[in-house]
Design an enzyme around this catalytic site. Structure first.
Site, PDB file in Angstrom:
ATOM      1  CG  ASP A 156      37.420  52.168  77.838  1.00  0.00           C
ATOM      2  OD1 ASP A 156      37.767  52.051  79.030  1.00  0.00           O
ATOM      3  OD2 ASP A 156      36.992  51.216  77.157  1.00  0.00           O
ATOM      4  CG  HIS A 202      37.560  48.870  68.075  1.00  0.00           C
ATOM      5  ND1 HIS A 202      38.903  48.966  68.341  1.00  0.00           N
ATOM      6  CD2 HIS A 202      36.991  48.327  69.191  1.00  0.00           C
ATOM      7  CE1 HIS A 202      39.146  48.508  69.569  1.00  0.00           C
ATOM      8  NE2 HIS A 202      38.005  48.118  70.093  1.00  0.00           N
ATOM      9  NE  ARG A 206      36.846  36.281  67.184  1.00  0.00           N
ATOM     10  CZ  ARG A 206      36.820  37.338  67.997  1.00  0.00           C
ATOM     11  NH1 ARG A 206      37.342  37.249  69.202  1.00  0.00           N
ATOM     12  NH2 ARG A 206      36.284  38.479  67.612  1.00  0.00           N
ATOM     13  CD  GLU A 243      35.115  53.895  74.240  1.00  0.00           C
ATOM     14  OE1 GLU A 243      33.946  54.073  74.639  1.00  0.00           O
ATOM     15  OE2 GLU A 243      35.777  52.875  74.492  1.00  0.00           O
ATOM     16  CD  GLN A 277      40.763  44.650  76.979  1.00  0.00           C
ATOM     17  OE1 GLN A 277      41.607  45.511  76.740  1.00  0.00           O
ATOM     18  NE2 GLN A 277      39.633  44.570  76.317  1.00  0.00           N
TER      19      GLN A 277
HETATM   20 CA    CA Z   1      35.972  50.798  75.195  1.00  0.00          CA
END
Ligand code: CA
Length: 426
Positions: A244, A144, A153, A212, A251
């Site tokens: 989550d 991940h 990046r 998760e 974000q």
């Molecule tokens: Ca998370």
């Protein structure tokens, strides 16, 4: 704490039927909080699709001798039970196994008690099992971290320099954790979709999930003391499924330089069943080989992973389900023990009922990525649903469902599911 290494043997079968393929045979004995028939919420376990009321068993005297007070079985969270620590919770699970074993007549042949203590799952409401004090979210899947880093990046700089040296994490928000089945509204917030233009306000257009798991802690040590790798699992009650939810557009604009905030804290979904580490023990396995040896306080015996198959599905508003990802907990680079040892190495105290979540669990192959961000590769590769529609991110009316189970030598132990529907923004 060496006595904590001896895990009780559970019965082979129960007088309560568990359907074939159930996550909840008598070898599981998970813990949850339920209410039924307008009654109050209190602790329970389940076998198959039958919920077993622990308060009624305690009132009948069947849970005596465990040094647990009667009121702990009347609470609307598991915290009062968990305060007794691992040794007592283990004895409680063992006692429940004995009472539910096929050959034990005490409960089996008591028709009045069965009537009072057993409920069909479909007649029960499941509640948040734990009052979560502090919630920490890690970032422990190398796949991940690499995928997300590559998107932003490039592959050469995908992993930050610290990533292979410590389990990266941040402190999350406990107040907005909801139990599986609770719908959430699409969050609104500030975003900057076009970098050359000023930011805008509105409903998130890039709503995502993160597959998760989490673990729930017992009371830790006093402030200033650390929990070592060797001790770590003694402080872990059990594991839960966890989604989550993440608004990627909120974000990506807000996270610099302090990390996730409003793109995350509008809601997180927790599975209703806490599965103990004891129940998961047969599925213990090696974690991925580290690239190089971590610092001594993070060194373990390498067998701190569990082989837990994880499936994520989306049900569209029309009710059509599509499985979109198949991953496994065993892929995580950093183990729960390493996460807990790292969390406390500076003397930070954990408390009974804290939730430490794994971070998105992505498999090495593209069919097992743990978020829409990765599955649709930032919206560039839409996913086909079984009803012919496409998804880059989550639509209003979609329900995201995550399931987890272990299976080996004919034994299946699972978590059920964590599900949540996304409602339109308010
Ligand atoms: Ca998370």
């Amino acid at each position: 704490m060496s006595d904590l290494k001896n895990i009780p043997v559970m019965p082979k079968s129960s007088w309560i039927d568990a359907p074939a393929g159930s996550d909840f045979p008598v070898q599981n004995i998970p813990f949850g909080i339920f209410s039924a028939e307008g009654g109050s919420a209190h602790p329970c376990t389940r076998v198959g699709d039958t919920v077993v009321d622990l308060r009624v068993l305690a009132e009948a005297g069947l849970l005596n001798g465990l040094a647990i007070e009667a009121e702990d079985f009347q609470a609307d969270t598991l915290n009062p039970l968990m305060r007794h620590g691992k040794a007592v919770m283990r004895k409680l699970r063992q006692r429940l196994g004995e009472l539910l074993a096929a050959e034990n007549a005490t409960f089996r042949d008591n028709a009045e008690l069965r009537k009072k203590a057993l409920f069909p799952l479909e007649k029960c409401t499941l509640h948040l099992p734990v009052e979560v004090g502090d919630y920490t979210d890690f970032y422990s899947s190398r796949e991940h971290a690499f995928n997300v880093g590559t998107m932003f990046r490039g592959p050469e700089n995908a992993l930050m320099p610290n990533w292979l040296h410590l389990p990266v994490g941040y402190h999350g928000r406990a107040s907005s954790i909801v139990v599986s089945g609770t719908p959430l509204h699409r969050p609104k917030g500030q975003m900057r979709p076009k970098p050359e233009e000023p930011p805008v306000f509105g409903a998130s257009k890039q709503l995502d999930f993160e597959l998760e798991t989490g673990f729930i802690t017992f009371q830790g040590k006093p402030l200033g003391q650390q929990i070592t790798m060797e001790e770590a699992e003694d402080y872990i009650f059990g594991m839960v499924l966890f989604n989550d939810w993440s608004a990627r557009d909120i974000q990506s604009w807000e996270y610099v330089p302090l990390g996730p905030f409003l793109g995350k804290n509008f809601g997180s979904s927790l599975g209703a069943w806490v599965v103990t580490l004891d129940a998961l023990e047969p599925f213990r396995t090696a974690q991925p080989k580290p690239e190089f040896e971590p610092l001594p306080y993070l060194r373990g015996n390498g067998k701190q992973a569990f082989d837990i198959a994880l499936v994520t599905a989306i049900t569209t508003p029309e009710g059509n389900e599509t499985v979109i990802s198949r991953s496994n907990f065993k892929h995580l680079y950093w183990s729960m023990a390493q996460q807990l040892a790292h969390h406390t190495v500076n003397g930070c105290n954990i408390r009974c009922g804290d939730l430490l979540a794994s971070g998105t669990i992505s498999a090495p192959d593209a069919g097992g990525y743990g978020s829409m961000l990765e599955l649709s590769w930032r919206g560039t590769k839409p996913l086909k649903m079984n009803d012919g529609s496409e998804r880059k991110f989550i639509h209003d009316g979609d329900t995201v469902i995550m399931r987890g189970h272990c299976e080996k030598d004919g034994l299946r132990i699972g978590f059920g599911e964590v599900r949540g529907e996304i409602l339109p923004a308010l």
